[in-house]
Every structure is written in structure tokens, then in C-alpha cells.
Design a protein around this motif. Structure first.
Motif, PDB file in Angstrom:
ATOM      1  N   SER A  24      32.000   0.022  15.333  1.00  0.00           N
ATOM      2  CA  SER A  24      30.970  -1.021  15.379  1.00  0.00           C
ATOM      3  C   SER A  24      30.462  -1.335  13.984  1.00  0.00           C
ATOM      4  O   SER A  24      30.312  -0.425  13.164  1.00  0.00           O
ATOM      5  CB  SER A  24      29.750  -0.490  16.136  1.00  0.00           C
ATOM      6  N   LEU A  25      30.163  -2.581  13.728  1.00  0.00           N
ATOM      7  CA  LEU A  25      29.413  -2.891  12.515  1.00  0.00           C
ATOM      8  C   LEU A  25      28.044  -2.236  12.662  1.00  0.00           C
ATOM      9  O   LEU A  25      27.529  -2.089  13.776  1.00  0.00           O
ATOM     10  CB  LEU A  25      29.238  -4.403  12.361  1.00  0.00           C
ATOM     11  N   PRO A  26      27.427  -1.846  11.555  1.00  0.00           N
ATOM     12  CA  PRO A  26      26.168  -1.079  11.643  1.00  0.00           C
ATOM     13  C   PRO A  26      25.112  -1.738  12.530  1.00  0.00           C
ATOM     14  O   PRO A  26      24.469  -1.068  13.313  1.00  0.00           O
ATOM     15  CB  PRO A  26      25.695  -1.012  10.194  1.00  0.00           C
ATOM     16  N   ASN A  27      24.943  -3.033  12.426  1.00  0.00           N
ATOM     17  CA  ASN A  27      23.895  -3.648  13.252  1.00  0.00           C
ATOM     18  C   ASN A  27      24.470  -4.426  14.432  1.00  0.00           C
ATOM     19  O   ASN A  27      23.941  -5.445  14.836  1.00  0.00           O
ATOM     20  CB  ASN A  27      22.987  -4.545  12.411  1.00  0.00           C
ATOM     21  N   ASN A  28      25.578  -3.929  14.937  1.00  0.00           N
ATOM     22  CA  ASN A  28      26.177  -4.558  16.116  1.00  0.00           C
ATOM     23  C   ASN A  28      25.301  -4.275  17.334  1.00  0.00           C
ATOM     24  O   ASN A  28      25.339  -3.189  17.909  1.00  0.00           O
ATOM     25  CB  ASN A  28      27.581  -3.970  16.324  1.00  0.00           C
ATOM     26  N   ALA A  29      24.522  -5.273  17.724  1.00  0.00           N
ATOM     27  CA  ALA A  29      23.595  -5.037  18.838  1.00  0.00           C
ATOM     28  C   ALA A  29      24.180  -5.536  20.158  1.00  0.00           C
ATOM     29  O   ALA A  29      23.497  -5.556  21.174  1.00  0.00           O
ATOM     30  CB  ALA A  29      22.284  -5.754  18.541  1.00  0.00           C
ATOM     31  N   PHE A  30      25.423  -5.966  20.114  1.00  0.00           N
ATOM     32  CA  PHE A  30      26.007  -6.527  21.331  1.00  0.00           C
ATOM     33  C   PHE A  30      26.497  -5.409  22.249  1.00  0.00           C
ATOM     34  O   PHE A  30      26.796  -4.313  21.803  1.00  0.00           O
ATOM     35  CB  PHE A  30      27.211  -7.404  20.976  1.00  0.00           C
ATOM     36  N   GLU A  62      29.388 -15.099  10.129  1.00  0.00           N
ATOM     37  CA  GLU A  62      29.526 -15.515  11.523  1.00  0.00           C
ATOM     38  C   GLU A  62      28.905 -14.485  12.461  1.00  0.00           C
ATOM     39  O   GLU A  62      28.228 -14.825  13.433  1.00  0.00           O
ATOM     40  CB  GLU A  62      31.025 -15.705  11.851  1.00  0.00           C
ATOM     41  N   PHE A  63      29.112 -13.221  12.111  1.00  0.00           N
ATOM     42  CA  PHE A  63      28.526 -12.155  12.916  1.00  0.00           C
ATOM     43  C   PHE A  63      26.995 -12.299  12.969  1.00  0.00           C
ATOM     44  O   PHE A  63      26.374 -12.205  14.033  1.00  0.00           O
ATOM     45  CB  PHE A  63      28.946 -10.809  12.313  1.00  0.00           C
ATOM     46  N   GLU A  64      26.385 -12.568  11.807  1.00  0.00           N
ATOM     47  CA  GLU A  64      24.925 -12.716  11.755  1.00  0.00           C
ATOM     48  C   GLU A  64      24.477 -13.873  12.648  1.00  0.00           C
ATOM     49  O   GLU A  64      23.454 -13.791  13.327  1.00  0.00           O
ATOM     50  CB  GLU A  64      24.449 -13.006  10.319  1.00  0.00           C
ATOM     51  N   VAL A  65      25.245 -14.947  12.635  1.00  0.00           N
ATOM     52  CA  VAL A  65      24.854 -16.099  13.453  1.00  0.00           C
ATOM     53  C   VAL A  65      24.951 -15.753  14.938  1.00  0.00           C
ATOM     54  O   VAL A  65      24.041 -16.034  15.719  1.00  0.00           O
ATOM     55  CB  VAL A  65      25.719 -17.340  13.125  1.00  0.00           C
ATOM     56  N   TYR A  66      26.043 -15.096  15.306  1.00  0.00           N
ATOM     57  CA  TYR A  66      26.161 -14.713  16.722  1.00  0.00           C
ATOM     58  C   TYR A  66      24.999 -13.808  17.126  1.00  0.00           C
ATOM     59  O   TYR A  66      24.478 -13.898  18.235  1.00  0.00           O
ATOM     60  CB  TYR A  66      27.508 -14.023  16.993  1.00  0.00           C
ATOM     61  N   LEU A  67      24.615 -12.931  16.195  1.00  0.00           N
ATOM     62  CA  LEU A  67      23.486 -12.041  16.481  1.00  0.00           C
ATOM     63  C   LEU A  67      22.216 -12.858  16.742  1.00  0.00           C
ATOM     64  O   LEU A  67      21.511 -12.643  17.734  1.00  0.00           O
ATOM     65  CB  LEU A  67      23.288 -11.123  15.263  1.00  0.00           C
ATOM     66  N   ILE A 111      24.827 -21.704  23.649  1.00  0.00           N
ATOM     67  CA  ILE A 111      25.418 -22.838  22.932  1.00  0.00           C
ATOM     68  C   ILE A 111      26.708 -22.416  22.230  1.00  0.00           C
ATOM     69  O   ILE A 111      27.441 -23.229  21.706  1.00  0.00           O
ATOM     70  CB  ILE A 111      24.431 -23.459  21.916  1.00  0.00           C
ATOM     71  N   SER A 112      26.943 -21.108  22.245  1.00  0.00           N
ATOM     72  CA  SER A 112      28.161 -20.560  21.645  1.00  0.00           C
ATOM     73  C   SER A 112      28.771 -19.616  22.673  1.00  0.00           C
ATOM     74  O   SER A 112      28.109 -19.268  23.653  1.00  0.00           O
ATOM     75  CB  SER A 112      27.781 -19.766  20.400  1.00  0.00           C
ATOM     76  N   PRO A 113      30.001 -19.162  22.464  1.00  0.00           N
ATOM     77  CA  PRO A 113      30.537 -18.176  23.408  1.00  0.00           C
ATOM     78  C   PRO A 113      29.686 -16.908  23.374  1.00  0.00           C
ATOM     79  O   PRO A 113      29.084 -16.591  22.343  1.00  0.00           O
ATOM     80  CB  PRO A 113      31.937 -17.887  22.869  1.00  0.00           C
ATOM     81  N   HIS A 114      29.655 -16.226  24.476  1.00  0.00           N
ATOM     82  CA  HIS A 114      28.979 -14.923  24.531  1.00  0.00           C
ATOM     83  C   HIS A 114      29.686 -14.002  23.542  1.00  0.00           C
ATOM     84  O   HIS A 114      30.900 -13.909  23.543  1.00  0.00           O
ATOM     85  CB  HIS A 114      29.134 -14.391  25.968  1.00  0.00           C
ATOM     86  N   CYS A 115      28.918 -13.333  22.692  1.00  0.00           N
ATOM     87  CA  CYS A 115      29.545 -12.371  21.770  1.00  0.00           C
ATOM     88  C   CYS A 115      29.343 -10.971  22.341  1.00  0.00           C
ATOM     89  O   CYS A 115      28.224 -10.579  22.674  1.00  0.00           O
ATOM     90  CB  CYS A 115      28.934 -12.484  20.382  1.00  0.00           C
ATOM     91  N   GLY A 155      38.405  -7.061  10.627  1.00  0.00           N
ATOM     92  CA  GLY A 155      37.117  -7.190  11.293  1.00  0.00           C
ATOM     93  C   GLY A 155      37.367  -8.004  12.551  1.00  0.00           C
ATOM     94  O   GLY A 155      38.215  -8.902  12.535  1.00  0.00           O
ATOM     95  N   VAL A 156      36.692  -7.675  13.633  1.00  0.00           N
ATOM     96  CA  VAL A 156      36.905  -8.461  14.848  1.00  0.00           C
ATOM     97  C   VAL A 156      35.580  -8.822  15.506  1.00  0.00           C
ATOM     98  O   VAL A 156      34.601  -8.080  15.426  1.00  0.00           O
ATOM     99  CB  VAL A 156      37.802  -7.736  15.898  1.00  0.00           C
ATOM    100  N   LEU A 157      35.591  -9.975  16.151  1.00  0.00           N
ATOM    101  CA  LEU A 157      34.492 -10.396  17.016  1.00  0.00           C
ATOM    102  C   LEU A 157      35.079 -10.541  18.403  1.00  0.00           C
ATOM    103  O   LEU A 157      36.131 -11.174  18.572  1.00  0.00           O
ATOM    104  CB  LEU A 157      33.950 -11.752  16.572  1.00  0.00           C
ATOM    105  N   ILE A 158      34.417  -9.971  19.382  1.00  0.00           N
ATOM    106  CA  ILE A 158      34.895 -10.137  20.760  1.00  0.00           C
ATOM    107  C   ILE A 158      34.006 -11.178  21.422  1.00  0.00           C
ATOM    108  O   ILE A 158      32.776 -11.031  21.461  1.00  0.00           O
ATOM    109  CB  ILE A 158      34.871  -8.801  21.507  1.00  0.00           C
ATOM    110  N   LEU A 159      34.631 -12.206  21.916  1.00  0.00           N
ATOM    111  CA  LEU A 159      33.879 -13.384  22.372  1.00  0.00           C
ATOM    112  C   LEU A 159      34.281 -13.780  23.782  1.00  0.00           C
ATOM    113  O   LEU A 159      35.391 -13.468  24.238  1.00  0.00           O
ATOM    114  CB  LEU A 159      34.188 -14.576  21.453  1.00  0.00           C
ATOM    115  N   GLY A 160      33.382 -14.490  24.432  1.00  0.00           N
ATOM    116  CA  GLY A 160      33.743 -15.112  25.701  1.00  0.00           C
ATOM    117  C   GLY A 160      34.877 -16.106  25.461  1.00  0.00           C
ATOM    118  O   GLY A 160      34.927 -16.745  24.404  1.00  0.00           O
ATOM    119  N   LEU A 161      35.771 -16.193  26.419  1.00  0.00           N
ATOM    120  CA  LEU A 161      36.939 -17.069  26.249  1.00  0.00           C
ATOM    121  C   LEU A 161      36.578 -18.496  26.667  1.00  0.00           C
ATOM    122  O   LEU A 161      36.143 -18.731  27.791  1.00  0.00           O
ATOM    123  CB  LEU A 161      38.080 -16.555  27.125  1.00  0.00           C
TER     124      LEU A 161
END
Ligand SMILES: Nc1ncnc2c1ncn2[C@@H]1O[C@H](COP(=O)(O)OP(=O)(O)OP(=O)(O)O)[C@@H](O)[C@H]1O
Length: 589
Positions: free
Chosen positions: A353-359, A422-427, A442-446, A456-462
Motif C-alpha cells: 500500500s502507499l503510505p496514505n492509501n485510505a481505500f 492522480e492518487f491524491e485526487v482519487y483520495l 464523478i470518477s471511478p471508485h478507487c 505503481g498501481v491504482l485499482i479502479l472501478g471498471l
């Protein structure tokens, strides 16, 4: 009467531009994602020197050409494709030098020289000899990252690959090619020779092809991927480095490879004896060239070699990445390998996880006590930051999108910046959604942001397809899309790259904004009305422009009166009436 083979021996030679070989010799790395996609049958386990490869290709060419007579009526034209005719153009009594041929300093120049000399000559000969249409194009493997400089095609058949290198790289590789068989360790990193041989094996393996020529034009190394269904030990045979100076061998070997594929004439087998002692190419592990911070772009030098007995060499079936992470527990793994590959051939990237990955990962990611694993099944799209795949977790049928960004090399620094941005914005968007500030996404679920193994990866709603053109939207859809952008601004974010390709449809209806890599914080004065209610926000204004909302708004208002989905009550600007909001003013209150 001249025969084709005699003509080629005598004339298929090229000028020898002065090669500049004193530059740092670097070569990019292979990527774990690509490695995972090579079918085990085509994943070379060893690299094997084949001293006779060049001669065998030339002999195959001779066998195929046999005694075919060279047509005299093309002689004059064909001679112009070879030798000094290429370098010195004749104008009446005067000769002028084409300076392209005077020096060869880098990969770019090598490619230019190949484009002007070797490839047109090959195309001419193939056409004149067999009516073959030879083309060579840059090629990306389908769904992939792995780009080879030239894919040689005859009609629709892929016949040969060519990877251009600078004279410096060719010299460094040629000087350090192992003298004996080496085990190919399919991990990113390693010295220059490992990287170059692995890349050759990767490019051929991904495309399931036999021949790849490494060259800067001046010098050549031929690689051959030997694999067949009965062969448990696919291997990469490689020639010694050889020169084009005064020699028609490179051209004839090239033609031999192409015609052998076209005519199904096998080239004398390359020999591999698993029992012989192995050379090893050192790994780029600790202290290795590619792991040094100074060298994250992978431009290391060959560090010599040592010999080892086959029985003492460690198994090659697991990546270094896999091995190194056994010690430190990773939270998530992903692979591009097929589940049908034997487990030992599946290449997994290990992520934290990224350190502040709150998802939170979705429930279907749970895998009992086992690690959570993602299988990447379909390439959806790529952009300047990364590649996006459809994926699913081990036991789940639900599909997600994963955006994979390379973070390994120095040249990836820009991608890195965009990824974290991008990660910060999704957060921020997730927090806004969870806290009720946003009624709809307004964006895919992260579902998470992770990094490891150089990615680095972001897991997003399809989402569904992205827009091709603004014009494909009807009025109601334009309103919805504008509404998403307006909401983004209300949350204090400019998208920064609002193109149709960054608006995705949602199956079942609606849209999502994607790709926030260029987004920046923003205090939208158009929405706040401060300091001046006539203030126009550039991005919102641009959106209204591309969506042609102003014109539409005027005409719709004229036709529909109160049914217009817009109001200009709010500070006199066009503001969407979003679902659930009685008026835009309510948003701000
Ligand atoms: N959540 C998603 N669901 C479905 N497809 C997606 C998703 N996210 C991205 N894609 C697809 O992947 C492509 C590339 O994604 P994205 O735009 O995020 O990459 P990028 O490298 O940041 O691109 P750019 O060069 O525009 O900055 C998109 O155009 C889209 O086709």
C-alpha cells in the motif's frame, strides 16, 4: 549469366559510416508485466552462443536461391541500392556525398542509416526475387508495452525482428557476449548484456518468432529463439558480433532468415547441451548496475562473468522480485501470466500500500489466509502515464480496472509524479463521496493504490468505453458530462486534461471522469462568484465551448423554456442543475 546468390555475395554490401563508440552504453530494462505474458513454451531458459549461426543462414539462403538466374534488367537499379552508390550520388560529372553515411553516432542515426540502405535493399530484392512485399514497421505487441524497433513483414506474415542499437551499445555487448551458455534469469535489472539478451528473448517470445537481428548497421548480432512443442528447454541462440564492413554476410543472413520463414526451409539447428558448464551473467541485485541510484535508467556496464555448474545454479523459474519479497510480506500481487501457465512460470509483481492509501479493497479480494492476487486479463488502454487492464481477484468474477505505471527508471520520474498526483485526487474524491459532499461518484471508485517491483498501481472501478468525440453526446449527456466537471471544480480541482478520451461511459448509463494525472488544486471563482460574478473559469468555459453548450442553451431555452436543464440564475453563468440539487446556489450555501 549471373546467379542471384553470386550477385548478392559480390554486391550486397553497404558503406561503413564511421561508428562513434565511446558513448555510455545503456539499454532499457524489460518489464515484469511483459515477462508474465510470455508463454512458457516460448520463454527461453538459456542463451547459447552459436558460432555457426551466420554461416548457416547464408547457406540456407544459397540453398533456397539455388541456381536462380539474376535478371539482368534489374541490375542497374539494384546496384543503386548497395555500396558507394548509396553514399555518393552522381549528378552528371559531379558526385555529392549523402552525409547520412559519413558518421554513425547513436541509435537515431543507426535507424536512419538502416532506413536508407539495408531495408530498401531488402525490399527490392524480395520483390525482384519472389514478388514478395516486404515492409518494416515499429511494432507494439498487442496489449503490451514491449515495442520492437522493426517488425519485418512479408505480406501479412511476420518474418523477422530488428532492434536498432547505438554503435556504443553494440560494441559493449559484442565485447562481452558470454562464451558459453548462460542461464536467462527473467528479472528486470542486470548488466547490459543480460538486458539486451533478455530483451531479444522477450521480443521473440512475446511474438512467438524465431529471428531477431540486433544492429547499429555497422555491426550485427543475430538471435534465434529455438522452441517447439517437444522442447522443454526453449533457448536463445546468439551469434558473435560481426561487421558489415566490406561484407555481404549481414544482408545475406537477413535474407536467409526471411526466406527460410517464408519457404518453411529450416536453418541448420542451433545446438544446446544442457550438460555443459554454464556461464552466468550477474544479476543486477544489490550493488548491481541497475539497482544503483546513479543508474536507475539502467545504463550499467557488464561486470564480467563467472562460471558455475548447471546443478549448482539456482532455479530460474521464479523472478527475483518474487524471491526478494518472500522475506517482506506483500499485500497484493498481480500478474499478466495466464492462469493456465504452470505456477512456476507465472510472474507476479508484489505490491505494498502507499503510505496514505485510505481505500479499501473490495470484499471479493479476500482470499482466506492467502495473499490477495489480481489476474490481468485484458488490455483496455494506455496513455502517457501507464497501461490499464481489466482484472479480477483470485476467486471473484467481478471485474475491475488496474492502472499500472512504471516507476523504475529515471525516465519514469514524470510518470511517478503523475501517478502520485492522480492518487491524491482519487483520495480527495473518495473523501468527498464518503462524507456526502458528492452525491454521486464523478470518477471511478478507487479501491487502492499500491507500489512495488518498479510499478505503481491504482485499482479502479471498471468503466465502459471512453468518448471518441464530443459530438457523440446528445444534449442530456452533454449536461451530465458538464455536471461532472462542474462538481470537480466545486471540490476545488481542475481536471487539467479534459479530452473525450478521459470521459468514460458507465455501463447502464452515466459517465465518469478518468485520468487525473494532470489535475491541480483550484479555487473556482466562477462557482464561488468571488471576487466577481462575471468571472469565467477557463476549464469550465472550455468545456462549455467543446460541448457547444452556450449555443445549445440559448436554443433549448427558446424551445423548452422552463425545461432547460440549465439555469443562468446563478451569477448569470451557465450552471448545471445536477441531480438532487435544487439549484446550484444550494451547493454553495
Ligand atoms: N476505470 C477505467 N475503466 C475502464 N477503462 C479505463 C479506466 N481508466 C482508464 N481506462 C482506459 O485506459 C486508457 C488510459 O487511461 P488513462 O487515461 O488513465 O492513462 P494515462 O496514461 O494517464 O493517459 P494520458 O496520456 O491521457 O494521460 C483510457 O483512455 C481508457 O481507455
Amino acid at each position: 549469366m549471373t546467379k542471384w546468390r553470386e550477385f548478392l555475395v559480390e554486391h550486397a554490401k553497404f558503406p561503413f559510416p564511421h561508428p562513434v563508440e565511446n558513448k555510455a552504453a545503456g539499454s532499457t530494462d524489460i518489464s515484469l508485466e511483459d515477462v508474465g505474458r510470455v508463454d512458457p513454451k516460448w520463454r527461453a531458459k538459456y542463451a547459447v552462443p552459436d558460432e555457426t549461426l551466420v554461416q548457416n543462414l547464408c547457406r540456407t539462403l544459397d540453398n533456397i536461391l539455388e541456381d536462380t538466374i539474376f535478371p539482368d534488367d534489374i541490375r542497374a537499379d539494384l546496384l543503386l541500392k548497395f555500396g558507394r552508390h548509396l553514399q555518393f550520388l552522381t549528378f552528371g560529372p559531379r558526385e555529392m556525398e549523402d552525409r547520412t553515411w559519413s558518421t554513425n553516432r547513436n541509435e537515431y542515426e543507426s535507424r536512419m542509416i538502416l532506413d536508407k540502405g539495408f531495408f530498401p535493399a531488402a525490399a527490392f530484392c524480395l520483390e525482384a526475387y519472389g514478388g514478395y512485399l516486404f515492409t518494416n514497421t515499429v511494432e507494439h505487441v498487442e496489449r503490451g508495452l514491449s515495442k520492437v524497433d522493426y517488425l519485418g513483414m512479408v505480406d501479412d506474415k511476420r518474418v523477422v525482428l530488428v532492434e536498432a542499437k547505438s554503435p556504443s551499445v553494440m560494441k559493449a555487448v559484442g565485447d562481452s557476449l558470454p562464451e558459453h551458455t548462460v542461464e536467462l534469469n527473467w528479472t528486470p535489472g542486470g548488466d547490459l548484456v543480460s538486458r539486451v539478451l533478455l530483451k531479444a528473448a522477450l521480443y521473440l517470445g512475446l511474438r512467438e518468432m524465431e529471428w531477431l537481428f540486433l544492429t547499429c548497421h555497422n555491426s550485427w548480432i543475430i538471435c534465434r529463439l529455438v522452441s517447439d512443442n517437444d522442447n522443454d528447454n526453449p533457448f536463445l541462440a546468439f551469434s558473435r558480433i560481426f561487421s558489415i564492413e566490406g561484407s555481404s554476410q549481414p544482408f545475406r543472413a537477413f535474407m536467409g532468415a526471411i526466406l527460410s520463414v517464408l519457404n518453411g526451409v529450416p536453418v541448420q539447428a542451433s545446438e544446446f547441451h544442457p550438460a555443459v558448464a554454464l556461464d552466468t551473467i550477474p544479476e543486477g541485485g544489490e550493488g548491481g548496475p541497475s539497482s544503483s541510484p546513479k543508474d536507475i535508467d539502467g545504463s550499467g556496464e557488464y561486470r564480467g562473468r563467472s562460471t558455475a555448474n548447471i546443478s549448482s545454479t539456482r532455479p530460474i523459474t521464479r523472478s527475483r522480485a518474487t524471491a526478494s519479497h518472500d522475506a517482506v510480506e506483500s499485500e497484493l500481487m498481480f500478474t499478466l501470466s495466464s492462469p493456465h501457465y504452470p505456477e512456476s512460470f507465472q510472474v507476479w509483481a508484489h505490491l505494498h500500500s502507499l503510505p496514505n492509501n485510505a481505500f479499501a479493497l473490495p470484499h471479493c479480494a479476500e482470499n482466506g489466509n492467502e495473499k490477495r492476487r489480481l489476474w490481468l486479463t485484458r488490455h483496455i488502454g494506455s496513455g502517457s502515464t501507464g497501461n490499464v487492464w481489466e482484472c479480477h481477484f483470485d476467486n471473484g468474477d467481478d471485474l475491475f480496472a488496474i492502472k499500472v505505471v512504471k516507476l523504475r527508471r529515471r525516465s519514469d520520474v514524470e510518470c511517478q509524479r503523475r501517478f502520485y498526483n492522480e492518487f491524491e485526487v482519487y483520495l480527495s474524491l473518495e473523501i468527498a463521496y464518503q462524507s456526502g459532499q458528492l452525491r454521486d461518484r464523478i470518477s471511478p471508485h478507487c479501491y487502492g493504490a499500491f507500489e512495488g517491483d518498479g510499478t505503481g498501481v491504482l485499482i479502479l472501478g471498471l468503466c465502459g468505453d471512453t468518448l471518441k468525440d464530443w459530438d457523440e453526446l446528445n444534449f442530456s449527456e452533454q449536461t451530465q458530462v458538464y455536471g461532472l466537471v462542474w462538481e470537480l471544480h466545486r471540490l476545488g480541482i481542475i481536471h487539467g486534461d479534459l479530452e473525450p478520451r478521459n470521459i468514460a461511459r458507465v455501463p447502464g448509463g452515466g459517465f465518469r471522469l478518468i485520468d487525473f494525472s494532470e489535475s491541480v488544486r483550484h479555487s473556482c471563482m466562477e462557482i464561488s462568484g468571488k471576487p466577481n460574478k462575471h468571472y469565467k473559469c477557463l476549464e469550465l468555459q472550455a468545456m462549455r465551448g467543446v460541448l457547444k453548450l452556450l449555443q445549445r442553451h440559448a436554443s433549448v431555452r427558446a424551445n423548452l423554456g422552463p425545461y432547460s436543464p440549465y439555469t443562468d440564475q446563478h451569477h448569470g453563468v451557465l450552471t448545471p442543475m445536477l441531480p438532487g440539487l435544487s439549484s446550484p446556489a444550494a451547493v454553495n450555501s
